[in-house]
Write a protein that holds these residues in place. Structure first.
Motif, PDB file in Angstrom:
ATOM      1  N   TRP A  22       0.840  -1.208   0.000  1.00  0.00           N
ATOM      2  CA  TRP A  22       0.000   0.000   0.000  1.00  0.00           C
ATOM      3  C   TRP A  22       0.867   1.248   0.000  1.00  0.00           C
ATOM      4  O   TRP A  22       0.632   2.181  -0.744  1.00  0.00           O
ATOM      5  CB  TRP A  22      -0.892   0.037   1.235  1.00  0.00           C
ATOM      6  N   LEU A  23       1.878   1.240   0.859  1.00  0.00           N
ATOM      7  CA  LEU A  23       2.751   2.395   0.966  1.00  0.00           C
ATOM      8  C   LEU A  23       3.472   2.633  -0.351  1.00  0.00           C
ATOM      9  O   LEU A  23       3.558   3.759  -0.825  1.00  0.00           O
ATOM     10  CB  LEU A  23       3.755   2.199   2.109  1.00  0.00           C
ATOM     11  N   SER A  25       2.492   2.009  -3.296  1.00  0.00           N
ATOM     12  CA  SER A  25       1.585   2.583  -4.298  1.00  0.00           C
ATOM     13  C   SER A  25       1.275   4.046  -4.019  1.00  0.00           C
ATOM     14  O   SER A  25       0.880   4.777  -4.920  1.00  0.00           O
ATOM     15  CB  SER A  25       0.289   1.769  -4.371  1.00  0.00           C
ATOM     16  N   LEU A  26       1.467   4.500  -2.780  1.00  0.00           N
ATOM     17  CA  LEU A  26       1.187   5.899  -2.428  1.00  0.00           C
ATOM     18  C   LEU A  26       2.366   6.829  -2.672  1.00  0.00           C
ATOM     19  O   LEU A  26       2.183   8.032  -2.842  1.00  0.00           O
ATOM     20  CB  LEU A  26       0.808   6.003  -0.941  1.00  0.00           C
ATOM     21  N   GLU A  28       5.629   8.726  -4.269  1.00  0.00           N
ATOM     22  CA  GLU A  28       6.109   9.209  -5.556  1.00  0.00           C
ATOM     23  C   GLU A  28       7.356   8.413  -5.917  1.00  0.00           C
ATOM     24  O   GLU A  28       8.022   7.855  -5.053  1.00  0.00           O
ATOM     25  CB  GLU A  28       6.430  10.706  -5.448  1.00  0.00           C
ATOM     26  N   ALA A  87       4.472   8.556   7.227  1.00  0.00           N
ATOM     27  CA  ALA A  87       3.279   7.773   6.900  1.00  0.00           C
ATOM     28  C   ALA A  87       2.824   7.037   8.156  1.00  0.00           C
ATOM     29  O   ALA A  87       3.491   7.071   9.187  1.00  0.00           O
ATOM     30  CB  ALA A  87       3.588   6.781   5.780  1.00  0.00           C
ATOM     31  N   GLY A 107      -1.641   5.584   5.330  1.00  0.00           N
ATOM     32  CA  GLY A 107      -1.704   6.976   4.899  1.00  0.00           C
ATOM     33  C   GLY A 107      -0.319   7.576   4.771  1.00  0.00           C
ATOM     34  O   GLY A 107       0.551   7.370   5.621  1.00  0.00           O
ATOM     35  N   TYR A 108      -0.107   8.276   3.677  1.00  0.00           N
ATOM     36  CA  TYR A 108       1.129   9.017   3.452  1.00  0.00           C
ATOM     37  C   TYR A 108       0.733  10.474   3.576  1.00  0.00           C
ATOM     38  O   TYR A 108       0.230  11.074   2.626  1.00  0.00           O
ATOM     39  CB  TYR A 108       1.678   8.675   2.061  1.00  0.00           C
ATOM     40  N   SER A 109       0.867  11.000   4.795  1.00  0.00           N
ATOM     41  CA  SER A 109       0.372  12.356   5.034  1.00  0.00           C
ATOM     42  C   SER A 109       1.104  12.995   6.200  1.00  0.00           C
ATOM     43  O   SER A 109       1.913  12.360   6.878  1.00  0.00           O
ATOM     44  CB  SER A 109      -1.132  12.324   5.323  1.00  0.00           C
TER      45      SER A 109
END
Length: 190
Positions: A22-23, A25-26, A28, A87, A107-109
């Protein structure tokens, strides 16, 4: 020092294995080569509008938060990228080895950095001996640290995209004051 039960190594391995794709794919392209590692984990608790309004009617009872917050049965795992909080993963399942772990969100935020900054501030300014939980108040988009002491609760706001009257980030708030502040502020419309 805070009392935070940390997961066993095999649980961390399961979370890392599930969160990794998941990470990836998030991120860049230039961040995909970053070294990712799990950092601290916190049990997640939640407050809804009904619970906040009911608890805010109580007197200055700092234990009201303990009575109205609900355990999500979920853990918030901080994820470091090249040593920096970048993340997070939220996984269902207890920290006990015999229970299954299921990653529900990655979440990458800025949430990860906000939580890390809040933890660092609390470690420096809050009294020792707290049991630490991550407290979510979704109607207000508030993420906070809930510090539970034998004599009551304290809350430190980590993230609040919209101001909540009476709550300042990086400030130790009594649990009852935190509940009253939320109750006096309309939930976010976002």
């Amino acid at each position: 020092m805070f009392a935070v039960a940390q997961p066993d190594e095999d649980i961390l391995a399961e979370v890392a294995a599930a969160a990794g794709p998941w990470l990836g794919s998030l991120l860049e392209d230039e961040r995909r080569q970053a070294v990712a590692e799990l950092d601290e984990a916190y049990p997640c608790w939640v407050l809804g509008t009904d619970a906040v309004h009911a608890a805010a009617q109580l007197t200055s009872d700092d234990d009201a938060l303990a009575r109205v917050a609900q355990d999500l049965g979920q853990w918030h795992y901080q994820i470091l990228l090249d040593g920096e909080p970048a993340a997070f993963a939220r996984a269902y399942g207890r920290v006990l080895p015999e229970t299954p772990v299921e990653v529900g969100v990655v979440g990458y935020s800025d949430v990860a950095k906000d939580v890390a900054d809040c933890v660092a501030w609390a470690r420096e300014h809050a009294p020792d001996g707290a049991q630490v939980r991550l407290l979510l108040a979704p109607p207000w988009h508030v993420t906070a640290l809930w510090l539970s002491y034998p004599d009551g609760s304290r809350v430190v706001v980590a993230r609040s995209p919209e101001p909540v009257r009476g709550l300042s980030p990086r400030t130790l708030h009594a649990g009852a004051d935190f509940l009253r502040a939320l109750a006096s502020t309309a939930p976010s419309r976002r």
